[in-house]
Scaffold this motif. Structure first.
Motif, PDB file in Angstrom:
ATOM      1  N   LEU A 163       0.864  -1.172   0.000  1.00  0.00           N
ATOM      2  CA  LEU A 163       0.000   0.000   0.000  1.00  0.00           C
ATOM      3  C   LEU A 163       0.903   1.225   0.000  1.00  0.00           C
ATOM      4  N   LYS A 164       0.950   1.818  -1.161  1.00  0.00           N
ATOM      5  CA  LYS A 164       1.900   2.906  -1.372  1.00  0.00           C
ATOM      6  C   LYS A 164       1.366   4.188  -0.745  1.00  0.00           C
ATOM      7  N   SER A 165       2.169   4.826   0.066  1.00  0.00           N
ATOM      8  CA  SER A 165       1.811   6.117   0.674  1.00  0.00           C
ATOM      9  C   SER A 165       0.361   6.139   1.114  1.00  0.00           C
ATOM     10  N   GLU A 220       4.607  15.424   9.167  1.00  0.00           N
ATOM     11  CA  GLU A 220       5.495  15.446   8.008  1.00  0.00           C
ATOM     12  C   GLU A 220       5.717  14.042   7.457  1.00  0.00           C
ATOM     13  N   TRP A 221       5.090  13.062   8.061  1.00  0.00           N
ATOM     14  CA  TRP A 221       5.397  11.688   7.694  1.00  0.00           C
ATOM     15  C   TRP A 221       4.458  11.145   6.641  1.00  0.00           C
ATOM     16  N   THR A 222       5.036  10.358   5.767  1.00  0.00           N
ATOM     17  CA  THR A 222       4.234   9.573   4.846  1.00  0.00           C
ATOM     18  C   THR A 222       4.311   8.135   5.320  1.00  0.00           C
ATOM     19  N   VAL A 223       3.206   7.480   5.262  1.00  0.00           N
ATOM     20  CA  VAL A 223       3.171   6.110   5.746  1.00  0.00           C
ATOM     21  C   VAL A 223       2.933   5.188   4.561  1.00  0.00           C
ATOM     22  N   SER A 224       3.838   4.241   4.399  1.00  0.00           N
ATOM     23  CA  SER A 224       3.618   3.178   3.425  1.00  0.00           C
ATOM     24  C   SER A 224       3.475   1.888   4.197  1.00  0.00           C
ATOM     25  N   ALA A 225       2.715   0.985   3.626  1.00  0.00           N
ATOM     26  CA  ALA A 225       2.457  -0.238   4.376  1.00  0.00           C
ATOM     27  C   ALA A 225       2.498  -1.429   3.448  1.00  0.00           C
ATOM     28  N   PHE A 226       2.661  -2.552   4.063  1.00  0.00           N
ATOM     29  CA  PHE A 226       2.694  -3.814   3.344  1.00  0.00           C
ATOM     30  C   PHE A 226       1.950  -4.800   4.220  1.00  0.00           C
ATOM     31  N   VAL A 227       0.895  -5.371   3.681  1.00  0.00           N
ATOM     32  CA  VAL A 227       0.071  -6.267   4.497  1.00  0.00           C
ATOM     33  C   VAL A 227       0.229  -7.677   3.960  1.00  0.00           C
ATOM     34  N   THR A 228       0.710  -8.547   4.789  1.00  0.00           N
ATOM     35  CA  THR A 228       0.913  -9.929   4.349  1.00  0.00           C
ATOM     36  C   THR A 228      -0.419 -10.661   4.362  1.00  0.00           C
ATOM     37  N   PRO A 229      -0.471 -11.795   3.689  1.00  0.00           N
ATOM     38  CA  PRO A 229      -1.729 -12.553   3.710  1.00  0.00           C
ATOM     39  C   PRO A 229      -2.131 -12.959   5.117  1.00  0.00           C
ATOM     40  N   GLY A 230      -1.192 -13.055   6.010  1.00  0.00           N
ATOM     41  CA  GLY A 230      -1.522 -13.412   7.389  1.00  0.00           C
ATOM     42  C   GLY A 230      -1.924 -12.219   8.222  1.00  0.00           C
ATOM     43  N   GLU A 281       9.565   2.760  -5.454  1.00  0.00           N
ATOM     44  CA  GLU A 281      10.139   1.479  -5.900  1.00  0.00           C
ATOM     45  C   GLU A 281      11.073   0.911  -4.852  1.00  0.00           C
ATOM     46  N   GLY A 282      11.863   1.815  -4.244  1.00  0.00           N
ATOM     47  CA  GLY A 282      12.776   1.362  -3.186  1.00  0.00           C
ATOM     48  C   GLY A 282      12.013   0.734  -2.043  1.00  0.00           C
ATOM     49  N   ILE A 283      10.925   1.376  -1.677  1.00  0.00           N
ATOM     50  CA  ILE A 283      10.155   0.868  -0.535  1.00  0.00           C
ATOM     51  C   ILE A 283       9.515  -0.454  -0.905  1.00  0.00           C
ATOM     52  N   ARG A 284       9.048  -0.533  -2.126  1.00  0.00           N
ATOM     53  CA  ARG A 284       8.435  -1.788  -2.557  1.00  0.00           C
ATOM     54  C   ARG A 284       9.459  -2.924  -2.467  1.00  0.00           C
ATOM     55  N   ALA A 285      10.624  -2.672  -2.947  1.00  0.00           N
ATOM     56  CA  ALA A 285      11.651  -3.710  -2.913  1.00  0.00           C
ATOM     57  C   ALA A 285      12.020  -4.035  -1.472  1.00  0.00           C
ATOM     58  N   PHE A 286      12.091  -2.988  -0.682  1.00  0.00           N
ATOM     59  CA  PHE A 286      12.434  -3.199   0.731  1.00  0.00           C
ATOM     60  C   PHE A 286      11.396  -4.078   1.406  1.00  0.00           C
ATOM     61  N   PHE A 287      10.132  -3.751   1.186  1.00  0.00           N
ATOM     62  CA  PHE A 287       9.060  -4.540   1.797  1.00  0.00           C
ATOM     63  C   PHE A 287       9.118  -5.990   1.339  1.00  0.00           C
ATOM     64  N   ALA A 288       9.362  -6.168   0.065  1.00  0.00           N
ATOM     65  CA  ALA A 288       9.398  -7.538  -0.451  1.00  0.00           C
ATOM     66  C   ALA A 288      10.486  -8.331   0.261  1.00  0.00           C
TER      67      ALA A 288
END
Lengths: 1338, 179
Positions: free
Chosen positions: B102-104, B110-120, B134-141
């Protein structure tokens, strides 16, 4: 608290002001009355004069409304800078509300009103434009009304007037008319070039006051110069004068409503503006475009309800602002346009044109977005323009405006009348739309539905709202900040964004508390402990306002906020409840059972521990700052209870101390509620300490008394249960503990303190039911992080059942609380472990996530199965004691043993005496002794293991029953001991090798109690037991070896007939046949000589005995002749008996029928042998004596055959006959058992065969002469037919025989029975000895 | 520029958290409105308010003379509050959005929050300032992969804090690479 309604730009504010001694209720009542008039029809407003003042007046036919709004708070004084920028922010008019009674004079009311208005508004302020004071008459209208005419601005509304509302409406219309007229005055001032310069002079200009006019603008603007003196001469009337000098240039615009049909004209006019403005820049240094002026005009038209005009002016302004760099005003104009759009839309209602391509509100939203972006970048600001507070305020308000737009559209299911209503007139408080107020409204599905209907998503709204939050909030004044924060919180809350709401609420609380603290610091001298915050306000008006807005419930509301914050973070601040001491009893019943099983379940932790700790700390400091000691205590204890696993040591100490201090403070302040017990369930287990053995009770059925007979019959008393496994036995042993009336009981309670501090418990006592129980509560301290046992004692006062239900516990300054503690039965344990394993199984999975997974929410994580199974549970079982009537008490006063040790030789018999004393006041009429010794347990163990052969089993059981170490002849002893008396009993001791210790148990009781009535005698009685342990030492001194049995032939002993053979006498009785010889070796392994006696006791034979002295270390063989034994088959065929009533066990060894029979015979003959032969020993030269046991000796088959009487008796005899064939038998010389026949002579062997068995036999006989070579027999030597012999019959046979050599011969005769099996054949044997010598007489 | 990563269990409990400072300069300038903030009160509650409103970081910026903003002094409690508050939006978006990244998804102060929700339903929440999708996406992965590997440990239960040093080291390395 007023909320920033979306359409606030169009709101015509009129401040309501209480005047005089009006009570709050009355004021509220009239204010509410007035507030119902939200809309004022433009056509109702009386048109003023047709001069310049009528510029903003509605034409009588216009359709619009004035949107009235009645705040009761004046705007913050710091906001007056916005007076021209945002006129809608200020009250345009003031209405004083007074109630007049007899005492008030109207003039004083007027004076007060004027003073109040002057106080609220600074003298150079533009507002209010008009004021009026409504005096509501109280009572029956006796006030002199005529005075009203003399006082301007004072209207008296008599109480008798019927339709007050209509009257008020008329009065309001008048007031509005005045205000609208004043609008014209203001605009005309601004329209002057000086005014316009002023307007453009700073970011937030104010109306030029008189002092501003000396600026030398004379060259270009002679009009303003002309006006100057008039200003100076009449400063207070400046407004009135300024309007005269309106700029002719702008005169054409004076009545734009007349130009509606030709907007091109006004456009043309505006295009003329900029050149003039540019000219003036050099003088004032600010953009003097007319944009700001147009915008102000737009504002006024909007307020005046003339949206078309407003729209025109705003559009003009926007067009100008686009080119100039004035972002703030530009944005404000955009906001105005947005508001116009809404007002127009709401005026059209359902007939609003629906744009199919785009959401109708999209346009408004876009404008606002643009405005927000402009506000966010106010551009370069000069020093004087740095009104960050105002900038931040209008910025956030603009964001909220958009937020409310989206939210209302969303919540009202789209752009429609409902949304318009909410946006136009949200009312004084937060208006909750029906879509958000029904019970299911908090469900995400409802939110989704709203989103899909309205086309607004929640994240979209959240994104808009979150823009309002930022560091700039610190620029705002307290009140504005709180209004804005609360609006944000309200929006988040309505969106269902609880965590965001709570974030904001924390700031709200911080804001409030900061005010509270600051106000207190200011008012410190006057502040005394105990004054609540509501009372502190006198020093700081800001604080009063804040508290008043906070629903005036003061502390409670703040605490409610704090609790809500904590709740969302998963902390239940009310986990520990208050108990009102008044209605404590009723509450307890419902409260206790519900958490009986909540504590032991391992719930997954919820929430963010670090945040929780921070929030708890904050909550505590809020409660401390308020100050509200009960809440401090409640919060800290709840936190301790719920979060002690994550709280650090310091926090725990701090909270514990804070709570105890707060509780003390609360008590000092007269708090009637006390805190419930908070520390979970402190007691883990309750156990009854078993009384000392001498006091413990045994319950016996009455039938035991009758059963003594069978025990006397020689059974093992412990083996009464015929079953190896008896399920009922375990049930029976698990019965209630028996305790005695009036004797103290002790219980061990195990307490657990999970905290890092020592937990103080003020009182801890047992909660019992059943018979009255006398116990005292104790106070104690449980050490930190540990399990701690305590002992509670008490006394049951009556007999019956005593149930220990649980315990009462009370913390210091807390309420006592009862906890039930069911006994940890196997069922309970099983149930609990199943529940725990289920919970453990589910712990990794989550059914509910996020806020739904908070503990205590409807969606509990423990599955329904667990809860249903727990609800299915049976009634919990509590610890129960059976209290029995008083029992006597016995003690052992004296014993004959020293150091209770006894030393015995093996087999020695001795006695010991015990003196018993009854020390109770009850008599003892039942006394039984039972014994235990160290040999019994292994023997029993061997028996129960069941690996022994039948024979060994018998031996072991025989030992247990017939050879006990201790025995007691109860028939001889007294079994009654009156109270206080002593009695001596005698116990017989027998030495038994291997015994090292023993114990005498004396059971006693009081059975024959006087029965008070005819009640049924109880089926049980109770006994107590005294035990007397004895140390036993048994010396093993005589060993028996090699028991054997030999055939006894009389003649053999004649040779040994020596005078010193003392056993000679033994053989006196011995007959020739039917005897045998019993021998045994006796060895003395001890250091002293012993005299050993063998005794023969046989039926039909005179008793005989043999004795000898066995020296230390020596071994002696002892001989005793025995008569052979004949046992009837009925006896020998019996199975080897069991002495206990054990369950029959199928034999493991598979013996054949014959082997079995043989074994039985061996057994029974051995038994018979031991009955016949007894051994005794006596200490040589001493008095000690005892028995010698042969039971360890084995009996072999040859021994058996010798011991057993044959079934036939064969008598052999040798004789000669006379020379002639006479029948005379001449006996042959016989000495001892030996015949002396002559050689070479015929002798006759006569066999007399008698059947002495019990059944008839068919017999044959064999004769064997040894050596056979030297003897001649006539006829057959074997198989001589004898024929059938009845029992007891006998037959004789004769056979001639000739010895043909000298020497010793033996003649054997064997009788054989003819039967099926060969083994049985030989039934009798006889031997005859003959010594053949030459010189034997013939 | 700093990043704050939180691995949140379905019951909102952080199982792992990481603060990462990257050398990149912050791209977001502080809002003009938040200049010259007044120090308006000294009470403890005012401190809370100041911190929560995001003002403390701004004040620090001015104290350091502007330029590169260091995240070190930012109030950890506030960061956590923001991460926790953003769960509201994340939960909402997850129900409509099928993607795990979930991008931004949220912005606060001042913060932007990005999230990554696993199937669990584990939520990886990253607070960042700049834009680096893209960096954050790769980082989350990568974090996800590491997380799954940690969870496969049979001795690790779902709701326990991840204390593995290997996990920590690899997440840090990944953050260095991508953020």
């Amino acid at each position: 608290m007023e909320y920033n309604a979306f359409a606030s730009l169009a709101h015509f504010r009129i401040l309501l002001l209480p005047v005089g001694s009006i009570s709050r209720n009355t004021f509220d009542q009239w204010a509410t009355e007035i507030r119902t008039l939200e809309n004022l029809r433009l056509s109702d407003i009386p048109p003023g004069t047709k001069d310049e003042k009528a510029r903003f007046m509605p034409s009588p036919k216009s359709k619009g409304y004035l949107h009235l709004c009645f705040p009761t708070h004046p705007p913050s004084s710091s906001h007056f800078g916005m007076s021209l920028f945002r006129p809608s922010h200020f009250p345009l008019g003031v209405i004083g509300i007074a109630s007049c009674s007899q005492t008030d004079s109207l003039s004083s009311i007027t004076a007060e009103f004027n003073a109040a208005v002057k106080d609220l508004f600074p003298p150079d302020c533009l507002y209010p434009l008009a004021k009026s004071c409504f005096v509501f008459e109280e009572g029956d209208g006796t006030t002199n009304l005529n005075l009203g005419d003399h006082l301007p601005g004072l209207v008296i509304i008599p109480s008798m007037m019927g339709n007050k509302k209509e009257n008020i409406e008329t009065l309001l219309a008048d007031l509005c008319s005045n205000i609208l007229a004043e609008f014209s005055t203001v605009t005309s001032t601004l329209e002057s070039s000086l005014g316009n310069e002023h307007l453009n002079g700073s970011l937030f200009p104010s109306l030029p006051s008189a002092a501003d006019f000396p600026i030398p603008l004379v060259d270009e603007e002679p009009e303003s110069f002309l006006r100057l003196p008039s200003h100076n001469s009449q400063p207070d009337l400046s407004l009135g004068l300024i309007r005269r000098g309106t700029s002719p240039m702008l005169g054409a615009k004076r009545n734009p409503s007349s130009l509606v049909g030709q907007p091109a004209g006004s456009m043309r006019q505006s295009s003329l503006g900029p050149p003039t403005a540019r000219k003036r820049q050099t003088l004032i240094g600010a953009a003097s475009s007319h944009g700001r002026l147009f915008k102000v005009l737009g504002d006024f038209f909007l307020l005046a309800g003339r949206t078309e005009d407003a729209s025109v002016w705003y559009t003009e302004a926007v067009a100008l602002f686009k080119t100039s760099n004035d972002p703030v005003w530009y944005a404000s104009a955009l906001e105005g346009l947005a508001t116009v759009a809404l007002v127009e839309a709401s005026g059209l209602g359902f007939n609003a044109p629906v744009n199919t391509g785009k959401e109708p509100w999209g346009d408004i939203s876009e404008k606002l977005e643009q405005a927000i972006a402009l506000y966010a970048k106010p551009g370069p600001l000069s020093e004087s323009d740095q009104r960050f507070d105002l900038l931040a305020y209008i910025y956030t308000v603009a964001i909220l405006r958009q937020g409310f737009l989206l939210f209302s559209t969303w919540a009202a299911k789209g752009w429609g009348p409902l949304a318009f209503t909410v946006l136009m007139h949200p009312g004084p408080g937060p208006y909750v739309l029906p879509t958000l107020s029904h019970p299911d409204s908090h469900l995400p599905s409802n939110h989704d539905r709203l989103s899909s209907i309205s086309g607004v998503t929640r994240p979209q709204m959240a994104a808009v709202i979150s823009q309002a939050h930022g560091p700039w909030l610190l620029h705002l004044g307290h009140r504005e900040r709180m209004v804005i924060l609360e609006s944000i919180a309200y929006l988040y809350s309505s969106l269902g964004y609880r965590r965001k709401e709570v974030y904001i609420l924390r700031e709200v609380v911080g804001c409030i508390m900061d005010l509270v603290v600051c106000a207190r610091e200011k008012a410190e001298p006057a502040f005394s402990s105990g004054i609540t915050v509501n009372g502190t306000g006198s020093g700081d008006s800001g604080a009063v306002a804040v508290k008043g807005i906070e629903r005036s419930t003061g502390n409670e509301s703040v605490l409610k906020l704090v609790k809500h914050i904590c709740d969302v973070h998963g902390i239940n601040l009310e986990a520990v409840r208050f108990v009102d001491t008044a209605n404590q009893g009723t509450e307890k019943e419902g409260g206790v059972p519900q958490d009986t099983n909540s504590d032991d379940l391992l719930e997954d932790p919820y929430g963010w521990p670090e945040l929780q700790i921070g929030i708890i700390r904050e909550a505590l400091s809020v409660a401390e700052a308020l100050p509200d000691p009960p809440s401090v205590a409640q919060f800290s204890l709840s936190a301790l209870k719920a979060l002690h696993t994550v709280l650090g040591d310091d926090d725990q100490y701090y909270m514990y101390n804070a709570s105890s201090e707060a509780l003390t403070a609360a008590k000092r302040r007269g708090e009637t509620r006390v805190i419930d017990f908070w520390s979970g369930r402190p007691v883990i287990s309750i156990e009854l300490i078993q009384p000392p053995l001498s006091r413990s009770l045994v319950e016996n059925p009455i039938s035991v008394l009758a059963r003594r007979k069978s025990e006397a019959a020689g059974r093992l008393p412990q083996m009464t249960d015929p079953f190896l496994y008896n399920p009922r036995k375990s049930v029976a042993t698990r019965g209630n503990t028996l305790v005695v009336t009036d004797e103290p009981l002790e219980f061990v309670l195990t307490l657990y303190n999970p905290f890092v501090f020592d937990l103080e418990i003020q009182s801890l006592s047992l909660s019992t039911s059943g018979v009255p129980f006398d116990t005292k509560p104790i106070s104690m301290t449980v050490p930190a992080c540990s399990y701690h046992p305590v002992t509670l004692s008490g006394t049951p006062l009556e007999d019956g059942i005593l149930v220990i239900k649980g315990y009462h516990v009370q913390a210091p300054r807390g309420a006592p609380r009862e906890f039930l503690l069911p006994q940890a039965t196997a069922d309970e344990e099983d149930h609990r472990s199943r529940r725990q394993s289920l919970a453990a199984c589910e712990s990794g999975r989550t059914k509910y996530s996020g806020l739904d997974s908070r503990p205590g929410k409807s969606g509990k994580r423990i599955s329904s199965f667990v809860s249903s199974s727990s609800s299915r549970r049976t009634i919990p079982k509590f610890l129960e004691c059976t209290v029995v009537p008083e029992q006597p008490l016995l003690r052992i006063r004296w014993s004959s043993l020293t150091h209770s040790a006894v030393m015995l030789y093996n087999g020695e018999g001795s006695t010991l005496r015990l003196t018993l004393e009854n020390v109770s006041s009850l008599p003892i009429d039942f006394l039984r002794l039972s014994f235990d010794d160290s040999t019994m347990a292994p023997a029993r163990a061997a028996l129960t293991e069941g690996d022994l052969s039948v024979y060994d089993v018998y031996e072991t059981e025989y030992q247990l029953i017939n050879q006990p170490v201790f025995s007691w002849d109860r028939e001889r002893e007294d079994t009654e001991i009156p109270r206080g008396r002593k009695v001596t009993i005698t116990v017989t001791c027998t030495g038994k090798v291997g015994c090292t210790s023993g114990c005498i148990f004396i059971s006693y009781g009081y059975l024959r109690r006087p029965q008070s009535n005819l009640s049924r005698p109880s089926e049980t009685f109770h006994t107590r037991q005294v035990s007397y342990p004895v140390i036993v030492t048994v010396y093993h001194m005589l060993e028996c070896h090699n028991m054997d049995i030999f055939p006894l032939v009389v003649g053999d002993y004649e040779a040994e007939k020596t005078p010193e053979n003392r056993s000679q006498a033994l053989f006196n009785d011995v007959e020739e046949e039917g005897w045998c010889l019993f021998t045994i070796d006796v060895r003395n392994t001890y250091g002293l000589p012993f005299e050993v006696t063998l005794e023969r006791v046989q039926k039909g034979v005179a008793p005989a005995s043999t004795n000898c002295t066995v020296a230390p270390g020596a071994m002696k063989r002892m001989i005793l002749p025995l008569k052979k034994i004949q046992l009837p088959e009925a006896v020998t065929s019996q199975a080897i008996p069991m002495l206990s009533d054990r369950q029959f066990v199928v034999e493991k060894t598979k013996l054949s029928l014959e082997e079995d029979k043989l074994q039985r015979e061996l057994f029974w003959y051995r038994e018979e042998l031991f009955k016949s032969v007894h051994g005794h020993w006596r200490e040589a030269g001493g008095s000690r004596s005892g028995e010698l046991s042969f039971r360890e000796q084995q009996m072999t088959l040859p021994m058996l055959e010798i011991l057993r009487t044959e079934s036939t008796n064969i008598h052999l005899e040798l004789f000669r006959r006379g020379t002639e064939a006479d029948e005379e038998r001449i006996p042959i010389l016989r000495t001892g058992g030996t015949y002396y026949p002559a050689p070479y002579e015929f002798v006759y062997l006569r066999m007399r065969i008698a059947n002495i068995s019990l059944q008839p036999l068919v017999l044959t006989a064999d004769t064997i002469v040894d050596p056979a070579d030297h003897a001649i027999q006539e006829g057959a030597t074997s198989g001589l037919p004898i024929g059938r012999l009845e029992s007891g019959a006998e037959r004789e046979l004769e056979t001639p025989l000739c010895f043909v050599a000298c020497g010793r011969f033996r003649v054997h005769v064997e009788a054989r029975a003819i039967s099926a099996t060969a083994r049985d054949a030989k039934v009798g044997v006889a031997t005859l000895k003959a010594t053949v010598r030459e010189d034997n007489p013939r | 520029m700093s990043h704050h990563l939180f691995l949140l269990s379905p019951s909102d409990t952080p199982l792992y958290s990481l603060t990462h400072f990257s050398a990149k300069a912050s791209q977001v300038a502080p809002s003009a409105l938040s200049a010259n903030l007044p120090a308006w009160s000294t009470s403890a509650f005012a401190g809370t308010l100041t911190a929560l409103s995001g003002a403390s970081s701004v004040v620090q910026t001015s104290a350091q003379g502007g330029g590169v903003r260091m995240g070190g002094g930012q109030d950890r409690h506030v960061i956590q509050m923001i991460a926790n508050a953003s769960l509201d939006v994340i939960e909402d978006v997850v129900r409509r959005d099928n993607g795990m990244y979930l991008k931004s998804v949220d912005k606060f102060n001042e913060w932007t929050v990005s999230a990554f929700v696993t199937p669990g339903n584990m939520k990886f929440v990253l607070l960042h300032e700049g834009k680096n999708d893209e960096g954050i996406r790769a980082f989350f992965a990568e974090v996800w992969e590491l997380y799954v590997k940690t969870m496969m440990n049979p001795f690790h239960t779902a709701h326990r804090m991840i204390g593995s040093a290997v996990f920590d080291g690899r997440v840090r390395a990944s953050a260095k690479k991508h953020l």
